[in-house]
Design a protein around this motif. Structure first.
Motif, PDB file in Angstrom:
ATOM      1  N   ALA A  77      -0.422  12.064  -9.959  1.00 44.60           N
ATOM      2  CA  ALA A  77      -0.624  10.631 -10.155  1.00 44.60           C
ATOM      3  C   ALA A  77       0.471   9.843  -9.454  1.00 44.60           C
ATOM      4  N   LYS A  78       1.717  10.305  -9.544  1.00 41.09           N
ATOM      5  CA  LYS A  78       2.826   9.618  -8.882  1.00 41.09           C
ATOM      6  C   LYS A  78       2.626   9.645  -7.364  1.00 41.09           C
ATOM      7  N   ALA A  79       2.191  10.796  -6.829  1.00 46.34           N
ATOM      8  CA  ALA A  79       1.938  10.908  -5.395  1.00 46.34           C
ATOM      9  C   ALA A  79       0.831   9.951  -4.972  1.00 46.34           C
ATOM     10  N   ASN A  80      -0.240   9.871  -5.765  1.00 42.58           N
ATOM     11  CA  ASN A  80      -1.320   8.937  -5.450  1.00 42.58           C
ATOM     12  C   ASN A  80      -0.836   7.495  -5.495  1.00 42.58           C
ATOM     13  N   MET A  81       0.032   7.184  -6.442  1.00 41.85           N
ATOM     14  CA  MET A  81       0.578   5.824  -6.532  1.00 41.85           C
ATOM     15  C   MET A  81       1.449   5.510  -5.318  1.00 41.85           C
ATOM     16  N   ALA A 105      -0.924   4.877  -2.372  1.00 43.98           N
ATOM     17  CA  ALA A 105      -1.468   3.519  -2.476  1.00 43.98           C
ATOM     18  C   ALA A 105      -0.412   2.491  -2.097  1.00 43.98           C
ATOM     19  N   ALA A 106       0.850   2.751  -2.456  1.00 38.51           N
ATOM     20  CA  ALA A 106       1.939   1.838  -2.102  1.00 38.51           C
ATOM     21  C   ALA A 106       2.148   1.798  -0.588  1.00 38.51           C
ATOM     22  N   ARG A 107       2.022   2.940   0.066  1.00 35.59           N
ATOM     23  CA  ARG A 107       2.179   2.980   1.525  1.00 35.59           C
ATOM     24  C   ARG A 107       1.080   2.175   2.214  1.00 35.59           C
ATOM     25  N   LEU A 108      -0.152   2.330   1.759  1.00 39.72           N
ATOM     26  CA  LEU A 108      -1.256   1.548   2.310  1.00 39.72           C
ATOM     27  C   LEU A 108      -1.005   0.062   2.100  1.00 39.72           C
ATOM     28  N   PRO A 123      -0.530  -7.301  -8.163  1.00 40.66           N
ATOM     29  CA  PRO A 123      -1.649  -6.766  -8.956  1.00 40.66           C
ATOM     30  C   PRO A 123      -2.043  -5.333  -8.598  1.00 40.66           C
ATOM     31  N   ARG A 124      -1.577  -4.809  -7.479  1.00 39.06           N
ATOM     32  CA  ARG A 124      -1.909  -3.441  -7.092  1.00 39.06           C
ATOM     33  C   ARG A 124      -1.339  -2.413  -8.072  1.00 39.06           C
ATOM     34  N   GLN A 125      -0.368  -2.823  -8.883  1.00 41.18           N
ATOM     35  CA  GLN A 125       0.256  -1.896  -9.824  1.00 41.18           C
ATOM     36  C   GLN A 125      -0.779  -1.273 -10.753  1.00 41.18           C
ATOM     37  N   ASP A 126      -1.778  -2.034 -11.130  1.00 36.99           N
ATOM     38  CA  ASP A 126      -2.789  -1.548 -12.065  1.00 36.99           C
ATOM     39  C   ASP A 126      -4.016  -0.964 -11.381  1.00 36.99           C
ATOM     40  N   GLY A 127      -4.122  -1.128 -10.070  1.00 33.85           N
ATOM     41  CA  GLY A 127      -5.305  -0.642  -9.364  1.00 33.85           C
ATOM     42  C   GLY A 127      -6.509  -1.498  -9.696  1.00 33.85           C
ATOM     43  N   GLY A 128      -7.689  -0.940  -9.511  1.00 34.28           N
ATOM     44  CA  GLY A 128      -8.915  -1.675  -9.802  1.00 34.28           C
ATOM     45  C   GLY A 128      -9.431  -2.409  -8.594  1.00 34.28           C
ATOM     46  N   GLU A 129     -10.252  -3.415  -8.849  1.00 30.09           N
ATOM     47  CA  GLU A 129     -10.873  -4.169  -7.768  1.00 30.09           C
ATOM     48  C   GLU A 129     -10.026  -5.367  -7.397  1.00 30.09           C
ATOM     49  N   LEU A 130      -9.859  -5.564  -6.115  1.00 31.58           N
ATOM     50  CA  LEU A 130      -9.113  -6.694  -5.588  1.00 31.58           C
ATOM     51  C   LEU A 130      -9.799  -7.131  -4.301  1.00 31.58           C
ATOM     52  N   ASP A 131     -10.220  -8.373  -4.242  1.00 31.00           N
ATOM     53  CA  ASP A 131     -10.916  -8.909  -3.071  1.00 31.00           C
ATOM     54  C   ASP A 131     -12.125  -8.048  -2.682  1.00 31.00           C
ATOM     55  N   GLY A 132     -12.850  -7.555  -3.688  1.00 30.00           N
ATOM     56  CA  GLY A 132     -14.056  -6.788  -3.434  1.00 30.00           C
ATOM     57  C   GLY A 132     -13.820  -5.339  -3.038  1.00 30.00           C
ATOM     58  N   GLU A 133     -12.571  -4.892  -3.012  1.00 30.63           N
ATOM     59  CA  GLU A 133     -12.240  -3.514  -2.658  1.00 30.63           C
ATOM     60  C   GLU A 133     -11.655  -2.804  -3.872  1.00 30.63           C
ATOM     61  N   GLN A 134     -11.922  -1.515  -3.986  1.00 32.26           N
ATOM     62  CA  GLN A 134     -11.403  -0.686  -5.075  1.00 32.26           C
ATOM     63  C   GLN A 134     -10.079  -0.071  -4.632  1.00 32.26           C
ATOM     64  N   TYR A 135      -9.030  -0.230  -5.425  1.00 33.84           N
ATOM     65  CA  TYR A 135      -7.714   0.308  -5.097  1.00 33.84           C
ATOM     66  C   TYR A 135      -7.207   1.213  -6.206  1.00 33.84           C
ATOM     67  N   LEU A 136      -6.497   2.270  -5.802  1.00 31.74           N
ATOM     68  CA  LEU A 136      -5.779   3.102  -6.763  1.00 31.74           C
ATOM     69  C   LEU A 136      -4.569   2.313  -7.255  1.00 31.74           C
ATOM     70  N   PRO A 137      -4.059   2.629  -8.436  1.00 31.78           N
ATOM     71  CA  PRO A 137      -2.813   1.990  -8.870  1.00 31.78           C
ATOM     72  C   PRO A 137      -1.701   2.338  -7.878  1.00 31.78           C
ATOM     73  N   ASP A 167       2.496   2.265  -6.766  1.00 31.13           N
ATOM     74  CA  ASP A 167       3.891   2.220  -7.202  1.00 31.13           C
ATOM     75  C   ASP A 167       4.492   0.974  -6.557  1.00 31.13           C
ATOM     76  N   VAL A 168       4.445  -0.140  -7.283  1.00 31.96           N
ATOM     77  CA  VAL A 168       4.844  -1.431  -6.727  1.00 31.96           C
ATOM     78  C   VAL A 168       6.328  -1.448  -6.366  1.00 31.96           C
ATOM     79  N   ASP A 169       7.162  -0.741  -7.126  1.00 31.69           N
ATOM     80  CA  ASP A 169       8.579  -0.668  -6.782  1.00 31.69           C
ATOM     81  C   ASP A 169       8.748  -0.003  -5.416  1.00 31.69           C
ATOM     82  N   PHE A 170       8.011   1.081  -5.172  1.00 27.18           N
ATOM     83  CA  PHE A 170       8.071   1.776  -3.886  1.00 27.18           C
ATOM     84  C   PHE A 170       7.533   0.873  -2.774  1.00 27.18           C
ATOM     85  N   LEU A 171       6.448   0.157  -3.049  1.00 29.13           N
ATOM     86  CA  LEU A 171       5.904  -0.817  -2.101  1.00 29.13           C
ATOM     87  C   LEU A 171       6.973  -1.826  -1.718  1.00 29.13           C
TER      88      LEU A 171
END
Length: 182
Positions: free
Chosen positions: A19-23, A26-29, A54-68, A70-74
């Protein structure tokens, strides 16, 4: 473009580590997208960071689905690129052919190169192979054809130019030749 295509590797990591790796993926993207927006849209760092919170929680943003994410890493990536761009861009230029300086590269690819190079130079706790693999995955989400291979070749050249793991690069070694995709 699907934003949720980064599954963990079953059997290789625990659920928590996966999960941390996936976060982080997502932060890199998100970091690439934020750097792109800053350059193309002329947005300020704080405004872009607020937009990506808002990417911290994942979900839908601007019509796209995002994984949660790691906002600190972002934040570390984006702020690190901005703070260290005068070190990052020459490192990228040293890995490119003379007729293709970083300023001539497409803005999305330039954002990827800058984010990855920041990690290679200043986040020495992350193995270079991980950084390279992650950003090639990001490149594959945006490009078909030779671009992901070219990104890999440039990052490989930067990795080979890294000093021993004592800290970030202070000065660049002499240019030994351009990176070319295979």
């Amino acid at each position: 473009m699907a934003k949720t295509e980064k599954p963990g590797k079953p059997g290789k990591t625990s659920k928590k580590t996966g999960a941390k790796a996936n976060m982080r993926s997502a932060a890199r993207l998100a970091a690439v997208q934020a750097l792109y927006q800053m350059e193309i849209g002329g947005q300020k760092l704080d405004d872009v960071m607020a937009q990506f919170a808002p990417r911290q929680d994942g979900g839908e943003l601007d019509g796209e689905q995002y994984l949660p994410a790691d906002v600190d890493f972002l934040h570390q990536i984006v702020k690190g690129v901005v703070k260290n761009q005068l070190v990052i861009d020459p490192a990228i230029n040293n890995a490119l052919t003379d007729d293709w300086p970083v300023t001539r590269i497409d803005a999305t690819l330039r954002a990827m190169l800058r984010a990855a190079t920041f990690e290679l130079l200043f986040r020495r706790d992350i193995p270079p192979r991980v950084v390279m693999s992650e950003y090639v995955d990001v490149a594959n989400a945006f490009y078909d054809g030779e671009v992901p291979a070219m990104l890999n070749a440039v990052l490989d050249k930067i990795t080979h130019d890294l000093p021993a793991k004592s800290g970030p690069a202070k000065s660049r070694p002499a240019k030994s030749g351009p990176a070319r995709p295979e």
